[in-house]
Design a protein around this motif. Sequence first.
Motif, PDB file in Angstrom:
ATOM      1  N   GLN A  27      -0.542  -6.826   6.570  1.00 46.99           N
ATOM      2  CA  GLN A  27      -1.291  -8.058   6.771  1.00 46.99           C
ATOM      3  C   GLN A  27      -2.314  -8.219   5.649  1.00 46.99           C
ATOM      4  OE1 GLN A  27      -0.581 -10.155   9.169  1.00 46.99           O
ATOM      5  NE2 GLN A  27       0.764  -8.873  10.427  1.00 46.99           N
ATOM      6  N   MET A  28      -2.588  -9.471   5.274  1.00 44.21           N
ATOM      7  CA  MET A  28      -3.607  -9.730   4.265  1.00 44.21           C
ATOM      8  C   MET A  28      -4.998  -9.400   4.799  1.00 44.21           C
ATOM      9  SD  MET A  28      -2.765 -10.534   1.260  1.00 44.21           S
ATOM     10  CE  MET A  28      -4.367 -11.115   0.739  1.00 44.21           C
ATOM     11  N   PHE A  29      -5.203  -9.652   6.111  1.00 42.58           N
ATOM     12  CA  PHE A  29      -6.492  -9.387   6.729  1.00 42.58           C
ATOM     13  C   PHE A  29      -6.280  -8.540   7.969  1.00 42.58           C
ATOM     14  CE2 PHE A  29      -6.583 -13.566   4.728  1.00 42.58           C
ATOM     15  CZ  PHE A  29      -7.609 -13.410   3.822  1.00 42.58           C
ATOM     16  N   GLU A  30      -7.189  -7.624   8.213  1.00 40.89           N
ATOM     17  CA  GLU A  30      -7.113  -6.755   9.378  1.00 40.89           C
ATOM     18  C   GLU A  30      -8.013  -7.312  10.475  1.00 40.89           C
ATOM     19  OE1 GLU A  30      -5.162  -4.259   9.819  1.00 40.89           O
ATOM     20  OE2 GLU A  30      -4.317  -4.263   7.795  1.00 40.89           O
ATOM     21  N   GLU A 169      11.546   5.800  -0.433  1.00 44.75           N
ATOM     22  CA  GLU A 169      11.716   4.517   0.249  1.00 44.75           C
ATOM     23  C   GLU A 169      10.610   4.289   1.276  1.00 44.75           C
ATOM     24  OE1 GLU A 169      15.618   4.705   1.879  1.00 44.75           O
ATOM     25  OE2 GLU A 169      16.622   4.190  -0.009  1.00 44.75           O
ATOM     26  N   ASN A 170      10.217   5.350   1.996  1.00 41.92           N
ATOM     27  CA  ASN A 170       9.161   5.214   2.993  1.00 41.92           C
ATOM     28  C   ASN A 170       7.822   4.900   2.342  1.00 41.92           C
ATOM     29  OD1 ASN A 170      10.847   5.650   5.150  1.00 41.92           O
ATOM     30  ND2 ASN A 170      10.486   7.854   5.204  1.00 41.92           N
ATOM     31  N   ILE A 171       7.558   5.517   1.189  1.00 43.56           N
ATOM     32  CA  ILE A 171       6.313   5.226   0.467  1.00 43.56           C
ATOM     33  C   ILE A 171       6.277   3.751   0.064  1.00 43.56           C
ATOM     34  CG2 ILE A 171       5.035   5.664  -1.663  1.00 43.56           C
ATOM     35  CD1 ILE A 171       5.976   8.567  -1.485  1.00 43.56           C
ATOM     36  N   ARG A 172       7.403   3.256  -0.447  1.00 47.77           N
ATOM     37  CA  ARG A 172       7.465   1.848  -0.854  1.00 47.77           C
ATOM     38  C   ARG A 172       7.361   0.920   0.349  1.00 47.77           C
ATOM     39  NH1 ARG A 172      12.567   2.473  -5.088  1.00 47.77           N
ATOM     40  NH2 ARG A 172      11.377   3.415  -6.805  1.00 47.77           N
ATOM     41  N   ARG A 173       7.981   1.327   1.461  1.00 46.12           N
ATOM     42  CA  ARG A 173       7.970   0.483   2.651  1.00 46.12           C
ATOM     43  C   ARG A 173       6.575   0.373   3.248  1.00 46.12           C
ATOM     44  NH1 ARG A 173      11.492   3.142   5.234  1.00 46.12           N
ATOM     45  NH2 ARG A 173      13.306   1.989   4.507  1.00 46.12           N
ATOM     46  N   LYS A 174       5.809   1.456   3.170  1.00 43.15           N
ATOM     47  CA  LYS A 174       4.477   1.463   3.772  1.00 43.15           C
ATOM     48  C   LYS A 174       3.402   0.910   2.845  1.00 43.15           C
ATOM     49  CE  LYS A 174       4.598   5.873   4.771  1.00 43.15           C
ATOM     50  NZ  LYS A 174       4.153   7.196   5.289  1.00 43.15           N
ATOM     51  N   HIS A 175       3.708   0.832   1.550  1.00 41.37           N
ATOM     52  CA  HIS A 175       2.693   0.354   0.604  1.00 41.37           C
ATOM     53  C   HIS A 175       2.422  -1.133   0.819  1.00 41.37           C
ATOM     54  CE1 HIS A 175       0.281   0.424  -3.022  1.00 41.37           C
ATOM     55  NE2 HIS A 175       0.884  -0.677  -3.416  1.00 41.37           N
ATOM     56  N   ASN A 176       1.181  -1.506   0.714  1.00 38.95           N
ATOM     57  CA  ASN A 176       0.778  -2.901   0.890  1.00 38.95           C
ATOM     58  C   ASN A 176       0.837  -3.621  -0.458  1.00 38.95           C
ATOM     59  OD1 ASN A 176      -0.242  -5.317   1.677  1.00 38.95           O
ATOM     60  ND2 ASN A 176      -2.231  -4.554   2.325  1.00 38.95           N
ATOM     61  N   TYR A 177       1.893  -4.415  -0.652  1.00 37.74           N
ATOM     62  CA  TYR A 177       2.072  -5.156  -1.897  1.00 37.74           C
ATOM     63  C   TYR A 177       1.403  -6.537  -1.862  1.00 37.74           C
ATOM     64  CZ  TYR A 177       5.599  -1.727  -3.307  1.00 37.74           C
ATOM     65  OH  TYR A 177       6.236  -0.574  -3.652  1.00 37.74           O
ATOM     66  N   LEU A 178       0.830  -6.915  -0.728  1.00 38.49           N
ATOM     67  CA  LEU A 178       0.270  -8.261  -0.590  1.00 38.49           C
ATOM     68  C   LEU A 178      -0.868  -8.548  -1.573  1.00 38.49           C
ATOM     69  CD1 LEU A 178       0.361  -8.684   3.289  1.00 38.49           C
ATOM     70  CD2 LEU A 178       1.868  -9.721   1.591  1.00 38.49           C
ATOM     71  N   PRO A 179      -1.806  -7.636  -1.809  1.00 38.79           N
ATOM     72  CA  PRO A 179      -2.846  -7.927  -2.822  1.00 38.79           C
ATOM     73  C   PRO A 179      -2.256  -8.182  -4.205  1.00 38.79           C
ATOM     74  CG  PRO A 179      -3.510  -6.089  -1.445  1.00 38.79           C
ATOM     75  CD  PRO A 179      -2.080  -6.367  -1.091  1.00 38.79           C
ATOM     76  N   MET A 182      -0.709 -11.678  -4.192  1.00 39.85           N
ATOM     77  CA  MET A 182      -1.746 -12.708  -4.250  1.00 39.85           C
ATOM     78  C   MET A 182      -2.336 -12.813  -5.656  1.00 39.85           C
ATOM     79  SD  MET A 182      -1.872 -14.171  -1.367  1.00 39.85           S
ATOM     80  CE  MET A 182      -3.369 -15.108  -1.632  1.00 39.85           C
ATOM     81  N   GLU A 183      -2.521 -11.678  -6.324  1.00 38.89           N
ATOM     82  CA  GLU A 183      -3.062 -11.682  -7.682  1.00 38.89           C
ATOM     83  C   GLU A 183      -2.097 -12.374  -8.648  1.00 38.89           C
ATOM     84  OE1 GLU A 183      -5.827 -11.143 -10.635  1.00 38.89           O
ATOM     85  OE2 GLU A 183      -6.040 -10.799  -8.462  1.00 38.89           O
ATOM     86  N   ILE A 184      -0.786 -12.088  -8.499  1.00 40.34           N
ATOM     87  CA  ILE A 184       0.221 -12.730  -9.358  1.00 40.34           C
ATOM     88  C   ILE A 184       0.238 -14.236  -9.143  1.00 40.34           C
ATOM     89  CG2 ILE A 184       2.694 -12.940  -9.772  1.00 40.34           C
ATOM     90  CD1 ILE A 184       2.955  -9.959  -9.156  1.00 40.34           C
TER      91      ILE A 184
END
Length: 221
Positions: A27-30, A169-179, A182-184
């Motif tokens: 999520q973008m916000f918690e 794969e689990n590391i990539r799945r759990k990583h938060n790519y949303l920031p 948003m920056e891109i």
Amino acid sequence: MFWLMKGLSLSNSETIKQVHNSFSRQQMFEFDSKLPDKDNDVFHFVGYLPINGRLYELDGLKDGPIDLGKCDQNDWLKVVKPVIEQRMQRYSAEEIHFNLMAIVSERKMIYNREKEKLEARLLALQGQGEVMETDDASCQSESDIKSEISRLNLLISDEEQKFRKYKIENIRRKHNYLPLIMEIIQVLAREGKLVELVEKAKEKAVAKKAEEEKKEKEKTK
């Protein structure tokens, strides 16, 4: 009572909770909300186990196990299949409210056990000059045993490689790519490229939908 206590032990395990929550949707916000949402479904695990010739359903939201009737201990899937299908039919075809998972023994562990037995048999053969009595008649000579151990080593190596891949794969799945996303988007907007890319994406989506509709029409002809 045993199954109830076992379920409570699993649900109260902090380690299991942390692993489970680490795969939650990013999520973008918690939001820290302690109030239940009446519109949300209750997602939980339901298990099916064959025990002493009977099939049981283990539902964490119910007081105890549910006896679903007799089953063949070695072929119980044919009994549980219609039960699972009936549960799946509660939802519409366009929605996915469930995941189906099978709990099985780890293959690496099985291969290691087989390897240990063969290594013990090989030591006995080399030390006594004869093969120990065994129910497995597939490996009676030293060369056969060594060949089987080599095959198991390859299988163990494959399993280890598979788990290394799963870890990445689990590391990539759990990583938060949303920031990063948003920056891109903000950079593209500042450079005046965002609108152009959005329009191209819309055109591509329309073309893809048209192609899918065309294929569906061809199938119905």
